[in-house]
Design an enzyme around this catalytic site. Structure first.
Site, mmCIF file in Angstrom:
data_model
loop_
_atom_site.group_PDB
_atom_site.id
_atom_site.type_symbol
_atom_site.label_atom_id
_atom_site.label_comp_id
_atom_site.label_asym_id
_atom_site.label_seq_id
_atom_site.Cartn_x
_atom_site.Cartn_y
_atom_site.Cartn_z
ATOM 1 N N ARG A 137 0.852 -1.178 0.000
ATOM 2 C CA ARG A 137 0.000 0.000 0.000
ATOM 3 C C ARG A 137 0.889 1.230 0.000
ATOM 4 O O ARG A 137 1.857 1.316 0.772
ATOM 5 C CB ARG A 137 -0.914 0.014 1.248
ATOM 6 C CG ARG A 137 -2.103 -0.903 1.100
ATOM 7 C CD ARG A 137 -3.043 -0.391 0.001
ATOM 8 N NE ARG A 137 -4.189 -1.227 -0.263
ATOM 9 C CZ ARG A 137 -4.252 -2.176 -1.192
ATOM 10 N NH1 ARG A 137 -3.208 -2.460 -1.940
ATOM 11 N NH2 ARG A 137 -5.365 -2.841 -1.385
ATOM 12 N N GLU A 179 -3.254 7.726 -5.472
ATOM 13 C CA GLU A 179 -3.352 7.053 -6.774
ATOM 14 C C GLU A 179 -4.531 7.585 -7.573
ATOM 15 O O GLU A 179 -5.646 7.590 -7.043
ATOM 16 C CB GLU A 179 -3.500 5.540 -6.560
ATOM 17 C CG GLU A 179 -2.258 4.938 -5.935
ATOM 18 C CD GLU A 179 -2.344 3.421 -5.746
ATOM 19 O OE1 GLU A 179 -3.328 2.808 -6.187
ATOM 20 O OE2 GLU A 179 -1.418 2.870 -5.144
ATOM 21 N N HIS A 217 0.089 0.302 -9.912
ATOM 22 C CA HIS A 217 -0.691 -0.611 -9.055
ATOM 23 C C HIS A 217 -1.226 -1.798 -9.873
ATOM 24 O O HIS A 217 -2.424 -2.053 -9.915
ATOM 25 C CB HIS A 217 -1.844 0.130 -8.367
ATOM 26 C CG HIS A 217 -2.364 -0.564 -7.137
ATOM 27 N ND1 HIS A 217 -2.898 0.091 -6.064
ATOM 28 C CD2 HIS A 217 -2.440 -1.882 -6.812
ATOM 29 C CE1 HIS A 217 -3.273 -0.765 -5.136
ATOM 30 N NE2 HIS A 217 -3.011 -1.986 -5.577
HETATM 31 C C1 MLT Z 1 -5.342 -5.840 -3.520
HETATM 32 O O1 MLT Z 1 -5.547 -5.234 -2.476
HETATM 33 O O2 MLT Z 1 -5.862 -6.926 -3.745
HETATM 34 C C2 MLT Z 1 -4.451 -5.292 -4.578
HETATM 35 O O3 MLT Z 1 -3.695 -4.221 -4.122
HETATM 36 C C3 MLT Z 1 -5.181 -4.950 -5.825
HETATM 37 C C4 MLT Z 1 -6.235 -3.917 -5.614
HETATM 38 O O4 MLT Z 1 -6.141 -3.066 -4.742
HETATM 39 O O5 MLT Z 1 -7.218 -3.946 -6.337
#
Ligand code: MLT
Length: 327
Positions: free
Chosen positions: A236, A265, A284
């Protein structure tokens, strides 16, 4: 008919199948997360909500959703969902906690290699018509020390793969049992954060965003790294103070970084790391492989439809069935 509101791009075979259901209506609105007012209107008539990480599912939004039975998060992190407010309202929160772990781990390994072998800048140089071989002399992963911050599912998958590269593995995680079966045979040494930072050639972060991890990586931590070391974050963005990282890179406290996730983001153009040639950026995408997305989308479609049809969610975070009556 029960309505499933999808506010981000959650697509694939399982979603197609869900949309073909005769007893459920699916409102697929991939850009709705960008417009909080339109989202607040649309959620008033939704029985299920499917999101990724960009829809902010706040307590206020939840209050405007009298029919909502389930919030299904297409991914692992629940930091964009007010889980306390959802639980208080009796709404099931479910996610896909492990469906994309392998893809995230593989991207982390890819970023170690990209940093160690200067792959993005070498590519850029060749694209510009050059052929500078010695300029891109890199280093091997073998024999280097990898510091893994966070030894959950993803950290463990990274450790398994890094071991195959011949890396020495040190780990910092105060929440896990170092003797748990998943660590058997990995030759992990559990150490304090200070030791991890001062010994590692690569530091890789696999932490959830929690009050205690928000802004964890400050100047005080970057200053403890080796000047030759690399920092990789696929967890994160908000666990890193980006201004502190930019300053540490300028001061030569570490050699470089690779960031798949950002404090904001998408990042604003004037962010402290904008234009840094010491950092490899990806948008990401750690979870964005065909395989992981197939698993993730199948999991959330399964849970949303199960709850609306009176069954249990399998990937539930709080409870498997809603605690409010169907209307
Ligand atoms: C997650 O939390 O699964 C990944 O960072 C991907 C997302 O945030 O969609």
């Amino acid at each position: 008919m029960k309505k499933i509101l999808v506010t981000e791009a959650v697509t694939g075979a399982a979603m197609d199948q869900l949309r073909a259901s005769s007893d459920l209506e699916v409102a697929l609105e991939p850009d709705l997360w960008r417009d909080p007012d339109a989202l607040a209107r649309a959620i008033q008539t939704a029985d299920a909500l499917i999101v990724r990480n960009q829809t902010q599912v706040t307590a206020d939004l939840i209050q405007t959703a009298p029919r909502l039975q389930i919030i299904a998060r297409a991914g692992a992190g629940l930091d964009n969902v007010d889980t306390d407010a959802a639980s208080a309202a009796g709404i099931v929160v479910s996610s896909a906690p492990s469906e994309n772990s392998l893809s995230v781990a593989e991207l982390a390994i890819g970023l170690f290699l990209a940093l160690a072998r200067h792959i993005p800048s070498a590519n850029q140089d060749v694209q510009e018509g050059n052929w500078n071989r010695t300029r891109f002399t890199g280093s091997e992963l073998s024999g280097k020390t990898l510091g893994i911050v966070g030894a959950g599912r993803i950290g463990t998958l990274v450790a398994q793969r890094a071991k195959a590269f011949g890396m020495t593995l040190i780990v910092h995680d105060t929440f896990v049992d170092p003797h748990a079966p998943q660590y058997a045979g990995l030759d992990l040494s559990f150490v304090e954060m200070d030791e991890l930072l001062s010994r590692s050639d690569f530091v890789t972060v696999h932490l959830p965003l929690l009050p205690e991890t928000r802004g964890l990586f400050t100047s005080a931590l970057f200053e403890q790294m080796k000047p030759t070391a690399y920092f990789v974050n696929t967890s994160r963005g908000k666990v890193v103070d980006e201004a502190a990282l930019a300053h540490a890179l300028d001061q030569g406290c570490l050699a470089g970084a690779a960031l798949d996730v950002r404090e904001v983001e998408p990042p604003s153009p004037g962010n402290p790391l904008a234009g840094s040639d010491r950092v490899i950026f990806t948008p990401h995408i750690a979870a964005f492989t065909r395989e992981a997305q197939e698993r993730v989308v199948a999991a959330v479609c399964r849970d949303a439809s199960a709850v609306l049809r009176g069954d249990e969610a399998l990937g539930y975070f709080n409870f498997a069935r809603p605690k409010r009556a169907f209307t």
